[in-house]
Design a protein around this motif. Structure first.
Motif, short mmCIF file in Angstrom:
data_model
loop_
_atom_site.label_atom_id
_atom_site.label_comp_id
_atom_site.label_asym_id
_atom_site.label_seq_id
_atom_site.Cartn_x
_atom_site.Cartn_y
_atom_site.Cartn_z
N ARG A 283 97.03 46.89 2.71
CA ARG A 283 95.87 47.74 2.42
C ARG A 283 95.83 48.06 0.92
O ARG A 283 96.85 48.12 0.25
CB ARG A 283 95.89 49.03 3.23
N TYR B 133 91.69 50.90 1.89
CA TYR B 133 90.93 49.84 2.54
C TYR B 133 91.90 48.85 3.18
O TYR B 133 92.78 48.30 2.50
CB TYR B 133 90.04 49.10 1.53
N GLU B 134 91.78 48.65 4.50
CA GLU B 134 92.66 47.73 5.21
C GLU B 134 92.24 46.30 4.92
O GLU B 134 91.10 45.90 5.18
CB GLU B 134 92.59 48.00 6.72
#
Length: 868
Positions: free
Chosen positions: A166, A103-104
C-alpha cells in the motif's frame, strides 16, 4: 483561480454575455489545441485512470471526504485561497502535515501523484509518497512542474516495488516559521508504462530471457531489496536474446546499479554484453530508467562534453520490452570498453578507476545497522574506503595479455596512484586543457555526482602520455553545500577527495577559469541548445509518453550561466598584499577562484610586467597566505583572474601578516659549533660564530675559564637553558663582537645562571626576522647572579637588559656604552660595588622594578644616573 475574501455577488442581466465569452474561448482552445508552456508537448494526464482525487470541498467527521475515501486534515480546511471550488487545506507550524491517505496497491505498479500548491509567503511545501517501511519506498518533491497563476503543480511518478502492498501519501510544510502553505486538487492516477508505445519515435530494444534465468534475476533483485544495495558478481550473468531495430543478437545480461532506484517497480536497470556484433559500436552497455540519470539533463551534459572533445560514453534513449512486456522509455549508456576511446579518435589505452569494494561493504554494514536504528549513519566510511582503494582497469585481462598494453597499463596505474596520493604535479600527468574544461562543464551543469572518487573514470592516452577524464553519471540535480562554484568547495579544509587537488594546479585552473568565462556567456548556451533543439524536442516528446510532466528546462543552463557571471569576476578588493621582508610580500586572495599577479610597480617607477606571473589560490577558507618575492619597496601589484580578464591593482600594505620564521633551537647545530654535549651539560668552546646558535631547554650551558667567542655577521648566542660563565681573574671568559653585531640572551631558563669574571665587549643586539632584543646581554625570566664582570663598548640600546626576573650585580663595570648601561624591567634585584662611566644615555634605567642599590659610583653619564 485564487479566491480571496469571497463574497456572494448579485447577478445582473448585463453580466449574461460575460458568461458566454469563457465558453466560446474554451471551445476555440479545444479546437486549435493548447500548449501547456512545454514547447508544444501534449499533456497526457487525462489518458490515465484516476484512482483517488480530492478537491477539499467536503469535510466529514474532521476528515476531507471524496466518495467513500477519507484524507487527514479536514479540521484545517481554509476559505482564504482555492484553486478550484471554495476551499483548500492550510498547513503551517501548528499542523505541518495534511492529506494523509493510504491506497491499497493492486496489480498496477505505476502511479502518478499530483497536487496544486500555493505559498503566499514562500514557505516550502512538499508532496510525499511512501509506504509503511520508508526503506522500501520514499519519494518526495518540492519542485513545481507547472504553474497556473500563483498555483504550482507538484507531481511524482512512482514505480512501486512488488513487495509494497500500500501507498501512503501526504503533504507537509518544511520549517514554516509563521508562514502557511495551501494545497488543493490532489490526484492519484494509475498510469500505463507508455502511452501509445508503438508510436513513440525511439529505437526499440527487445529482450528475451528464459523463465529460469528470469527467476535468477528476480531472486537477485529481491536480495538487493533486503540488503538495501545491489551487489553484482560474475555469477549474475544469464543468457538472453536481444533485438535492436530488427537485428538480433545473442547476449549476456544482469541487473545493474548500486542503489535501489535502479530496481523500482518493474523498471529495472540492466548491463548487457553482446556475444556477437555491436549496436552503434557498443558491445557492452547499460539500459536504465531515465530518472536514475536526470532525464534529458544528463544527455545534455554528455553532449556538452563531446562538443569540447572530452571523453564521455555515448548516451541515448530507447524504448524497451522485456519478454513481451512494455517497460517504457530507457536510457542506453555505453560501458567502458576500448571502443569508447577509439570512436572518439583516440588510440586504444587503459580505462581506469579506483576500486569500490570497501565502500559498498561499508554501506552494506551501515544499512544493516539502520534496520535497528533508522537514524544510524557513519559519515567516515567514504574516506576510509578511499584510502583503502586501489587502481584497476576495465578489460584488465586483455591489456595484461599484450606486452605493449601491459606496459601502458602499469604506467597508467602509477599516474593515477600519483593523483590519489598527490605525489606529482597534476598537469604533468593529466591533459590540463581537457581537465579544466571538464571541471567547468561539471560546474555549469551541476553534474557533481560524477566527481565523487568512486565515480571518476580515466583514460590513459598512450600517445600523449597523459590521463584524460571521462565524464559520466553526472546526475545533474544537486549542488554541493551552498557553494556557488566547485572551486569554493575545493579550497575548504577537510576535503580528502583527490579531485579537489586539481584546483591547486596552475595550468588546469587556467583552462578551468578561461572556459568558465566562455560558458558564462549565454550566447554559448543559446547556440548549443539551438543546435540540439530538434533532438531535445524529439526525446522530450518520447519521455513524456511515460513521464507526463518531464520536460527539458530550456532556461536551466542560462540561469546557471548568469550565476557564473556573478561569481566569476574578481574585484579591486580581492587581493591584499603585505610587506613580509626586504624583498618578500605576503598575499591573500578572498575571491573564490585563483588569481594571478602579472605585474608590479616599485615606488615612483613604471609598471613592470613579470616574466612569470604568480598563481594565487583562494586563502579565505584556510586562513593562509602566499609568499611572493618582488623588488624592495614595491608599492603596487596588478592581478587578474587566472586565465585572463580584467586587470586590477592592489596597494602594498606595510602591515606584516606573516610571522617570519626565525632560527630554531638545535642540538645538532650546537655540536656543529664545537660545543660538547655531555649528558645534560653543554660545554662551550672558544670559536667564531657567524650564524645564530640557539641552545634548547633542559641542559646546563657551561663556559670554562678562558673561553673566547667572537660573534659577527649578526650572529647571536641564545640559550633556553641556564648558563654558568665561570671565568677567573687570570682567565676570564670573553664574549665579544668584532663588528658590533653579535649579542647574548638567556630566556625562560628557570634555574639560576652564574656569571663571574666575564668580559662582554662591543656587543650589538638580536634582530632575527623581526624578533628584536634591545640588550647586548639579555636575561628574561632567568634568574642570574653576575659578579666581577664588565660590559664594555656596547653598541645598542642596553648593555644589560634584565626582564621579569631576579638578579644581582656585584663588582661590575659598565663603560663606554652607546646608550643605557643597565635596563631593569619588572625585576627584583640588588646592585652593589659597581662602577658606571661614559654612558651615552642613562646609567641605570628601571621600570616596575624593586632594586636595592649600594656603593655604586658613576661618572660622565650622558643623561640620568637613575631613571625610574
Amino acid at each position: 483561480m485564487i479566491i480571496k475574501g469571497k463574497r456572494a455577488k448579485k447577478f445582473r442581466w448585463f453580466d449574461l454575455p460575460l458568461l458566454f465569452i469563457p465558453a466560446l474561448l474554451l471551445i476555440w482552445f479545444l479546437l486549435i489545441g493548447v500548449s501547456d508552456h512545454q514547447d508544444g508537448v501534449e499533456d497526457l494526464t487525462d489518458h490515465n485512470v484516476v484512482v483517488r482525487s480530492l478537491d477539499m470541498e467536503t469535510v466529514t467527521d474532521g476528515f476531507f471526504a471524496q466518495d467513500e475515501h477519507r484524507f487527514v486534515g479536514g479540521d484545517h480546511q481554509s476559505d482564504l485561497y482555492a484553486r478550484s471550488g471554495e476551499f483548500s487545506v492550510e498547513i503551517n507550524k501548528d499542523n505541518i502535515y495534511a492529506l494523509e491517505h493510504f491506497y491499497e496497491v493492486s496489480e498496477n505498479r505505476r502511479f502518478r501523484l499530483s497536487v496544486w500548491r500555493y505559498s503566499p509567503d514562500g514557505a516550502t511545501g512538499l508532496l510525499v509518497a511512501t509506504t509503511d517501511d520508508i526503506d522500501m519506498l520514499y519519494k518526495g518533491t518540492q519542485t513545481a512542474v507547472k504553474t497556473e497563476g500563483d498555483w504550482e503543480l507538484l507531481s511524482l511518478d512512482l514505480n512501486v516495488p512488488a513487495n509494497v502492498s500500500r501507498l501512503k501519501i501526504y503533504c507537509f510544510v518544511e520549517e514554516p516559521g509563521d508562514n502557511s502553505v495551501f494545497f488543493d486538487d490532489l490526484e492519484l492516477r494509475e498510469v500505463a508504462a507508455v502511452e501509445d508505445y508503438e508510436n513513440v519515435e525511439l529505437s526499440e530494444v527487445l529482450i528475451e530471457i528464459s523463465p529460469t534465468s528470469m527467476l535468477k534475476i528476480e531472486s537477485k533483485r529481491d536480495k538487493a531489496w533486503e540488503k538495501g544495495i545491489l551487489e553484482s558478481d560474475r555469477e549474475d550473468w544469464v543468457d538472453a536474446r536481444l533485438v535492436y531495430d530488427q537485428e538480433s543478437f545473442e547476449a549476456k545480461i544482469r541487473l545493474k546499479g548500486d542503489w535501489l532506484d535502479h530496481l523500482e517497480g518493474d523498471k529495472w536497470s540492466f548491463r548487457i554484453k553482446l556475444q556477437d556484433g555491436a549496436i552503434d559500436g557498443k558491445q557492452v552497455f547499460s539500459v536504465q530508467s531515465p530518472n536514475t540519470r536526470s532525464f534529458l539533463h544528463e544527455w545534455v551534459y554528455h553532449k556538452l562534453l563531446a562538443a569540447e572533445d572530452i571523453l564521455t560514453p555515448s548516451y541515448t534513449f530507447v524504448k524497451l520490452k522485456l519478454n513481451g512486456k512494455i517497460l517504457g522509455t530507457y536510457a542506453m549508456e555505453e560501458h567502458f570498453m576500448k571502443s569508447l576511446a577509439e570512436h572518439r579518435n583516440r588510440r586504444e589505452g587503459p580505462i581506469l578507476k579506483l576500486t569500490e569494494d570497501e565502500f559498498w561493504d561499508s554501506i552494506k554494514r551501515v544499512l544493516a545497522q539502520q534496520k535497528e536504528d533508522k537514524y544510524f549513519f557513519d559519515a567516515s566510511i567514504g574516506e576510509r574506503a578511499f584510502w583503502s582503494s586501489s587502481v584497476e582497469s576495465f578489460e584488465e585481462d586483455n591489456a595484461l595479455a599484450s606486452e605493449r598494453l601491459g606496459k601502458q597499463t602499469e604506467r597508467a596505474y602509477a599516474m593515477l596512484g600519483a593523483y590519489k596520493y598527490k605525489s606529482a604535479k597534476l598537469s604533468d600527468i593529466f591533459d590540463a586543457e581537457r581537465m579544466g574544461k571538464y571541471l567547468a562543464i561539471v560546474d555549469l551543469t551541476q553534474a557533481f555526482h560524477g566527481l565523487a572518487w568512486h565515480n571518476q573514470r580515466w583514460y590513459y592516452n598512450p600517445v600523449a602520455d597523459l590521463l584524460e577524464p571521462i565524464g559520466f553519471d553526472g546526475f545533474t540535480e544537486k549542488l554541493l553545500t551552498n557553494s556557488a562554484l566547485l572551486a569554493e568547495q575545493a579550497y575548504q579544509e577537510g576535503n580528502y577527495d583527490p579531485c579537489w587537488s586539481l584546483f591547486e594546479d596552475r595550468e588546469i585552473m587556467t583552462h578551468y577559469c578561461r572556459f568558465l568565462d566562455t560558458l558564462a556567456n549565454t550566447d554559448y548556451i543559446d547556440q548549443f541548445q539551438e543546435e540540439h533543439r530538434g533532438k531535445i524536442m524529439a526525446f522530450q516528446k518520447a519521455l513524456r509518453s511515460e513521464y507526463t510532466y518531464q520536460s527539458y528546462d530550456w532556461q536551466r543552463l542560462t540561469r546557471r550561466a548568469r550565476q557564473l557571471q556573478v561569481a566569476l569576476p574578481p574585484s579591486g578588493q580581492s587581493l591584499r598584499v603585505f610587506t613580509a621582508g626586504a624583498e618578500s610580500y605576503s598575499v591573500t586572495n578572498s575571491h573564490i577562484l585563483p588569481l594571478e599577479i602579472t605585474a608590479y610597480r616599485a615606488q615612483g617607477n613604471l609598471i613592470q610586467t613579470l616574466d612569470s606571473s604568480f598563481f594565487i589560490t583562494p586563502t579565505t577558507y584556510n586562513n593562509s597566505t602566499h609568499l611572493i618575492h618582488l623588488p624592495k619597496h614595491s608599492s603596487e601589484v596588478f592581478y587578474q583572474l587566472a586565465g585572463g580578464g580584467e586587470r586590477f591593482q592592489a596597494t602594498v600594505s606595510p602591515l606584516h601578516v606573516i610571522v617570519p620564521q626565525r632560527h630554531a633551537a638545535s642540538l645538532e647545530k650546537v655540536e656543529a659549533a664545537g660545543f660538547e654535549v655531555l649528558g645534560q651539560e653543554i660545554i662551550a668552546r672558544s670559536g667564531h660564530l657567524t650564524a645564530p646558535l640557539i641552545v634548547p631547554a633542559g641542559f646546563h650551558l657551561i663556559f670554562p675559564p678562558g673561553t673566547k667567542i667572537n660573534l659577527t655577521g649578526s650572529a647571536y648566542l641564545l640559550s633556553y637553558s641556564p648558563v654558568d660563565m665561570l671565568g677567573s681573574e687570570e682567565e676570564p671568559v670573553v664574549i665579544h663582537s668584532e663588528d658590533g653585531t653579535g649579542a647574548v640572551a638567556v630566556l625562560r631558563a628557570g634555574e639560576k645562571s652564574q656569571v663571574s669574571h666575564v668580559r662582554f665587549q662591543q656587543l650589538g643586539s638580536i634582530d632575527d626576522s623581526g624578533y628584536v632584543l634591545t640588550g647586548g646581554v639579555t636575561f628574561y625570566k632567568s634568574p642570574v647572579a653576575i659578579s666581577n664582570t664588565s660590559f664594555e663598548d656596547s653598541r645598542q640600546e642596553d648593555a644589560l637588559n634584565v626582564v621579569n626576573t631576579t638578579f644581582s650585580l656585584d663588582q661590575c663595570l659598565f663603560a663606554g656604552t652607546a646608550f643605557d648601561a643597565l635596563d631593569s624591567d619588572f625585576c627584583q634585584g640588588e646592585i652593589s660595588n659597581c662602577h658606571l662611566r661614559d654612558t651615552g644615555n642613562d646609567a641605570l634605567d628601571f621600570s616596575g622594578s624593586t632594586v636595592k642599590i649600594g656603593k655604586v659610583t658613576m661618572e660622565r653619564i650622558g643623561d640620568k644616573g637613575i631613571s625610574a
